[in-house]
Design a protein around this motif. Sequence first.
Motif, PDB file in Angstrom:
ATOM      1  N   PHE A  25       0.824  -1.218   0.000  1.00 12.15           N
ATOM      2  CA  PHE A  25       0.000   0.000   0.000  1.00 12.15           C
ATOM      3  C   PHE A  25       0.857   1.266   0.000  1.00 12.15           C
ATOM      4  CE2 PHE A  25      -2.919  -3.103   1.986  1.00 12.15           C
ATOM      5  CZ  PHE A  25      -3.999  -2.968   1.121  1.00 12.15           C
ATOM      6  N   ALA A  26       1.932   1.262   0.817  1.00 15.44           N
ATOM      7  CA  ALA A  26       2.749   2.477   0.945  1.00 15.44           C
ATOM      8  C   ALA A  26       3.447   2.788  -0.380  1.00 15.44           C
ATOM      9  CB  ALA A  26       3.767   2.307   2.070  1.00 15.44           C
ATOM     10  N   GLU A  47       9.589  -4.345  -6.586  1.00 12.52           N
ATOM     11  CA  GLU A  47       8.909  -5.281  -5.687  1.00 12.52           C
ATOM     12  C   GLU A  47       9.716  -6.581  -5.646  1.00 12.52           C
ATOM     13  OE1 GLU A  47       6.550  -5.586  -3.368  1.00 12.52           O
ATOM     14  OE2 GLU A  47       6.992  -7.726  -3.347  1.00 12.52           O
ATOM     15  N   ALA A  48       9.975  -7.041  -4.415  1.00 13.14           N
ATOM     16  CA  ALA A  48      10.822  -8.234  -4.246  1.00 13.14           C
ATOM     17  C   ALA A  48      10.185  -9.467  -4.881  1.00 13.14           C
ATOM     18  CB  ALA A  48      11.067  -8.480  -2.760  1.00 13.14           C
ATOM     19  N   ALA A  56       0.021  -6.788   1.469  1.00  9.47           N
ATOM     20  CA  ALA A  56      -0.970  -5.872   0.882  1.00  9.47           C
ATOM     21  C   ALA A  56      -2.016  -6.624   0.061  1.00  9.47           C
ATOM     22  CB  ALA A  56      -0.273  -4.834   0.008  1.00  9.47           C
ATOM     23  N   ASN A  59      -4.450  -9.565   2.952  1.00  6.44           N
ATOM     24  CA  ASN A  59      -5.063  -9.128   4.223  1.00  6.44           C
ATOM     25  C   ASN A  59      -6.562  -9.358   4.178  1.00  6.44           C
ATOM     26  OD1 ASN A  59      -6.259  -6.485   3.175  1.00  6.44           O
ATOM     27  ND2 ASN A  59      -4.113  -6.367   2.579  1.00  6.44           N
ATOM     28  N   SER A  60      -7.276  -8.844   5.188  1.00  8.95           N
ATOM     29  CA  SER A  60      -8.724  -9.094   5.235  1.00  8.95           C
ATOM     30  C   SER A  60      -9.516  -8.114   4.382  1.00  8.95           C
ATOM     31  CB  SER A  60      -9.239  -9.012   6.673  1.00  8.95           C
ATOM     32  OG  SER A  60      -8.360  -9.620   7.567  1.00  8.95           O
ATOM     33  N   PHE A  62     -10.013  -4.633   4.730  1.00  9.75           N
ATOM     34  CA  PHE A  62     -10.720  -3.485   5.315  1.00  9.75           C
ATOM     35  C   PHE A  62      -9.852  -2.227   5.161  1.00  9.75           C
ATOM     36  CE2 PHE A  62     -14.019  -5.477   8.141  1.00  9.75           C
ATOM     37  CZ  PHE A  62     -13.704  -6.803   7.893  1.00  9.75           C
ATOM     38  N   ALA A 197      15.442  -5.260  -3.762  1.00  8.29           N
ATOM     39  CA  ALA A 197      16.592  -4.365  -3.547  1.00  8.29           C
ATOM     40  C   ALA A 197      17.517  -5.091  -2.576  1.00  8.29           C
ATOM     41  CB  ALA A 197      16.114  -3.052  -2.956  1.00  8.29           C
ATOM     42  N   CYS A 359       3.684  -0.067   9.682  1.00  4.04           N
ATOM     43  CA  CYS A 359       2.251   0.116   9.406  1.00  4.04           C
ATOM     44  C   CYS A 359       1.386   0.111  10.666  1.00  4.04           C
ATOM     45  CB  CYS A 359       1.769  -0.984   8.464  1.00  4.04           C
ATOM     46  SG  CYS A 359       1.867  -2.645   9.202  1.00  4.04           S
ATOM     47  N   GLY A 361      -0.361  -2.203  11.942  1.00  2.00           N
ATOM     48  CA  GLY A 361      -1.606  -2.969  11.848  1.00  2.00           C
ATOM     49  C   GLY A 361      -2.527  -2.515  10.742  1.00  2.00           C
ATOM     50  N   LEU A 362      -3.163  -1.359  10.918  1.00  2.00           N
ATOM     51  CA  LEU A 362      -4.169  -0.927   9.932  1.00  2.00           C
ATOM     52  C   LEU A 362      -3.498  -0.393   8.672  1.00  2.00           C
ATOM     53  CD1 LEU A 362      -6.845   0.994  12.040  1.00  2.00           C
ATOM     54  CD2 LEU A 362      -6.954  -1.306  11.101  1.00  2.00           C
ATOM     55  N   GLY A 363      -2.663  -1.239   8.071  1.00  2.00           N
ATOM     56  CA  GLY A 363      -1.797  -0.747   7.010  1.00  2.00           C
ATOM     57  C   GLY A 363      -2.518  -0.385   5.723  1.00  2.00           C
ATOM     58  N   ALA A 364      -3.686  -0.988   5.470  1.00  2.00           N
ATOM     59  CA  ALA A 364      -4.391  -0.597   4.247  1.00  2.00           C
ATOM     60  C   ALA A 364      -4.667   0.904   4.305  1.00  2.00           C
ATOM     61  CB  ALA A 364      -5.680  -1.391   4.105  1.00  2.00           C
ATOM     62  N   SER A 367      -0.629   2.747   5.870  1.00  2.00           N
ATOM     63  CA  SER A 367       0.497   2.736   4.941  1.00  2.00           C
ATOM     64  C   SER A 367       0.162   3.507   3.669  1.00  2.00           C
ATOM     65  CB  SER A 367       0.895   1.294   4.600  1.00  2.00           C
ATOM     66  OG  SER A 367       1.427   0.682   5.749  1.00  2.00           O
TER      67      SER A 367
HETATM   68  C1  LIG Z   1      -4.005 -11.854   7.384  1.00  2.00           C
HETATM   69  C2  LIG Z   1      -3.902 -10.353   7.450  1.00  2.00           C
HETATM   70  C3  LIG Z   1      -5.049  -9.573   7.509  1.00  2.00           C
HETATM   71  C4  LIG Z   1      -4.952  -8.173   7.576  1.00  2.00           C
HETATM   72  N1  LIG Z   1      -6.092  -7.435   7.480  1.00  2.00           N
HETATM   73  C5  LIG Z   1      -6.004  -6.092   7.374  1.00  2.00           C
HETATM   74  C6  LIG Z   1      -7.160  -5.304   7.109  1.00  2.00           C
HETATM   75  O1  LIG Z   1      -8.266  -5.816   6.890  1.00  2.00           O
HETATM   76  N2  LIG Z   1      -7.004  -3.966   7.072  1.00  2.00           N
HETATM   77  C7  LIG Z   1      -5.790  -3.352   7.257  1.00  2.00           C
HETATM   78  O2  LIG Z   1      -5.713  -2.124   7.241  1.00  2.00           O
HETATM   79  N3  LIG Z   1      -4.676  -4.084   7.451  1.00  2.00           N
HETATM   80  C8  LIG Z   1      -4.746  -5.421   7.493  1.00  2.00           C
HETATM   81  N4  LIG Z   1      -3.611  -6.166   7.636  1.00  2.00           N
HETATM   82  C9  LIG Z   1      -2.316  -5.462   7.699  1.00  2.00           C
HETATM   83  C10 LIG Z   1      -1.907  -4.942   6.310  1.00  2.00           C
HETATM   84  O3  LIG Z   1      -1.930  -5.963   5.355  1.00  2.00           O
HETATM   85  C11 LIG Z   1      -0.501  -4.347   6.392  1.00  2.00           C
HETATM   86  O4  LIG Z   1      -0.473  -3.441   7.458  1.00  2.00           O
HETATM   87  C12 LIG Z   1      -0.160  -3.652   5.077  1.00  2.00           C
HETATM   88  O5  LIG Z   1      -0.040  -4.576   4.026  1.00  2.00           O
HETATM   89  C13 LIG Z   1       1.121  -2.836   5.210  1.00  2.00           C
HETATM   90  O6  LIG Z   1       1.346  -2.207   3.966  1.00  2.00           O
HETATM   91  P1  LIG Z   1       2.801  -1.762   3.551  1.00  2.00           P
HETATM   92  O7  LIG Z   1       2.747  -1.238   2.174  1.00  2.00           O
HETATM   93  O8  LIG Z   1       3.376  -0.896   4.606  1.00  2.00           O
HETATM   94  O9  LIG Z   1       3.669  -3.100   3.628  1.00  2.00           O
HETATM   95  P2  LIG Z   1       3.503  -4.469   2.827  1.00  2.00           P
HETATM   96  O10 LIG Z   1       2.125  -4.672   2.393  1.00  2.00           O
HETATM   97  O11 LIG Z   1       4.175  -5.485   3.677  1.00  2.00           O
HETATM   98  O12 LIG Z   1       4.369  -4.194   1.518  1.00  2.00           O
HETATM   99  C14 LIG Z   1       5.774  -4.143   1.551  1.00  2.00           C
HETATM  100  C15 LIG Z   1       6.285  -4.722   0.255  1.00  2.00           C
HETATM  101  O13 LIG Z   1       7.702  -4.553   0.216  1.00  2.00           O
HETATM  102  C16 LIG Z   1       8.247  -5.683  -0.443  1.00  2.00           C
HETATM  103  N5  LIG Z   1       9.669  -5.747  -0.081  1.00  2.00           N
HETATM  104  C17 LIG Z   1      10.225  -6.091   1.100  1.00  2.00           C
HETATM  105  N6  LIG Z   1      11.561  -6.016   1.026  1.00  2.00           N
HETATM  106  C18 LIG Z   1      11.859  -5.604  -0.237  1.00  2.00           C
HETATM  107  C19 LIG Z   1      13.072  -5.333  -0.935  1.00  2.00           C
HETATM  108  N7  LIG Z   1      14.262  -5.461  -0.335  1.00  2.00           N
HETATM  109  N8  LIG Z   1      13.001  -4.958  -2.227  1.00  2.00           N
HETATM  110  C20 LIG Z   1      11.803  -4.804  -2.847  1.00  2.00           C
HETATM  111  N9  LIG Z   1      10.624  -5.040  -2.233  1.00  2.00           N
HETATM  112  C21 LIG Z   1      10.647  -5.419  -0.939  1.00  2.00           C
HETATM  113  C22 LIG Z   1       7.424  -6.853   0.075  1.00  2.00           C
HETATM  114  O14 LIG Z   1       7.510  -7.959  -0.800  1.00  2.00           O
HETATM  115  C23 LIG Z   1       6.025  -6.232   0.131  1.00  2.00           C
HETATM  116  O15 LIG Z   1       5.296  -6.482  -1.052  1.00  2.00           O
HETATM  117  C24 LIG Z   1      -3.666  -7.557   7.602  1.00  2.00           C
HETATM  118  C25 LIG Z   1      -2.520  -8.326   7.546  1.00  2.00           C
HETATM  119  C26 LIG Z   1      -2.620  -9.697   7.447  1.00  2.00           C
HETATM  120  C27 LIG Z   1      -1.355 -10.498   7.356  1.00  2.00           C
END
Ligand SMILES: Cc1cc2nc3c(=O)[nH]c(=O)nc-3n(C[C@H](O)[C@H](O)[C@H](O)COP(=O)(O)OP(=O)(O)OC[C@H]3O[C@@H](n4cnc5c(N)ncnc54)[C@H](O)[C@@H]3O)c2cc1C
Length: 422
Positions: A25-26, A47-48, A56, A59-60, A62, A197, A359, A361-364, A367
């Motif tokens: 998401f971020a 993206e790795a 991202a 997740n569930s 929301f 990376a 994030c 927790g509420l990363g959707a 983030s």
């Molecule tokens: C089962 C489950 C249910 C959830 N339900 C919810 C929900 O309903 N609502 C909600 O708000 N949150 C929910 N969350 C939390 C939410 O999914 C995360 O908080 C959110 O995905 C964080 O977003 P982000 O972009 O910060 O990180 P991420 O989604 O973790 O994205 C980071 C990305 O960076 C990539 N990466 C890592 N290292 C490297 C590198 N060296 N080079 C290139 N790419 C790299 C990873 O592959 C990944 O794709 C849930 C999580 C889980 C596991």
Amino acid sequence: MLPRREATALDGRRVVDVAIIGAGFAGLAAARTISLLDPTVSVGLLEAGLIGDGPAGANSGFIIDLPHEVSSDGFGQEAAAKFRQSVLLQRSAVALATSIADELSLAKDIFDPCGRYSIAMSAEGDKHLDEYASLLTHMGEVHRRLDNADTAAVTGSKAFKTSLFTPGTAIIHPAAFVRAWADALRSKINVYERSPALSIERSGAAWLIKTPAGSLETGKIILANNGHAQSFGFFRRQLIHVFTYASLTHEFDPAELSGHRKWAATPALPMGTTVRRINTAGGDRILVRSRYSYNPDIAVTPGAISRAGKLHDKKFAHRFPGLRDVGMEYRWAGAMALTRNHVPAFGEVEDDIIAACGCNGLGASNSTASGIAAAELALGRDSDLLQIYRSMPAPTSIPPEPFTTIGARAQLAYREWRAGVE
Ligand SMILES: Cc1cc2nc3c(=O)[nH]c(=O)nc-3n(C[C@H](O)[C@H](O)[C@H](O)COP(=O)(O)OP(=O)(O)OC[C@H]3O[C@@H](n4cnc5c(N)ncnc54)[C@H](O)[C@@H]3O)c2cc1C
């Protein structure tokens, strides 16, 4: 799931103005914001793995517009200001997701601004919903309290004691949503999949990011890889790596469960169980998300997924006794990065390297918002959203091992115990 052609991996040496590491998401929010604010800025998004395979996309679903918890200082001025800040931040994410859905004409099974129920299973959960409803009234937020019968009319289950509906949450099919989002970005920016990376180093005035088959030379970097930011030496001993777990049933005949064919509910108490009913062409499914574990090495074992699955089965049977023959088809887990003082790992961590991680927790929502703010910071823009991020303190350090592991596991166990049947 919609068919897609994955983006190529980075090969050779490329030059961009801004490189973004991580397409969750971020990272996607940062990429979209830059391409909207200044289309002349060239962007490379690394993206790795495959987009949608990480948290991202797993997740569930929301995208929540309101803070979950009632502040300990009740309805005081400070609590109200904090509440409004969270709402501004979370609603910027809902607004961004809504504009993507509109632009791409996404179907309702991929993006649905249908709102969310908070569901109580116990007297304590019910009391919490009363307190939360009072807070929402105080803050002028639209909501509706549902008694046992009204909740059963929605969910088809009498196991839920009461609930509270708020209309502002958007519900997504997370993998389909982030893939559609990333694929639409590909006409504006360079997206590279299977391109982790591996290192970041100085190359004169620029930064050089190396991947297995190539390198990106760039003026600025946005680190959007959540807990993995620490693999580049950032936020060491400031991020708490927690996994959460989900299970999804086989499809079942909709006639087997009364109520609405589609609804989404978070628990009344924060560490409880999330439940969603999803309707597809082939039948309906129930998603159960519950259980947290502390995994400092950012990895989870099949055994842990299986143990969480047993808990999901119990929670599912308790809530839907009439569906006892419907087993789970999928089970999975995903990583989140929390901080001890619940603030994001955000800001310029070194010259021209901006982090949008942690994030909490509420990363959707969180983030996405931090990705927007990181893009604004990278382009030298300002906004109310960026001001909120600028005003936040840095994440506090976590204690040395083994104290963090002992403390984190005890905290999670205690909070899960408090959530009880929720
Ligand atoms: C089962 C489950 C249910 C959830 N339900 C919810 C929900 O309903 N609502 C909600 O708000 N949150 C929910 N969350 C939390 C939410 O999914 C995360 O908080 C959110 O995905 C964080 O977003 P982000 O972009 O910060 O990180 P991420 O989604 O973790 O994205 C980071 C990305 O960076 C990539 N990466 C890592 N290292 C490297 C590198 N060296 N080079 C290139 N790419 C790299 C990873 O592959 C990944 O794709 C849930 C999580 C889980 C596991």
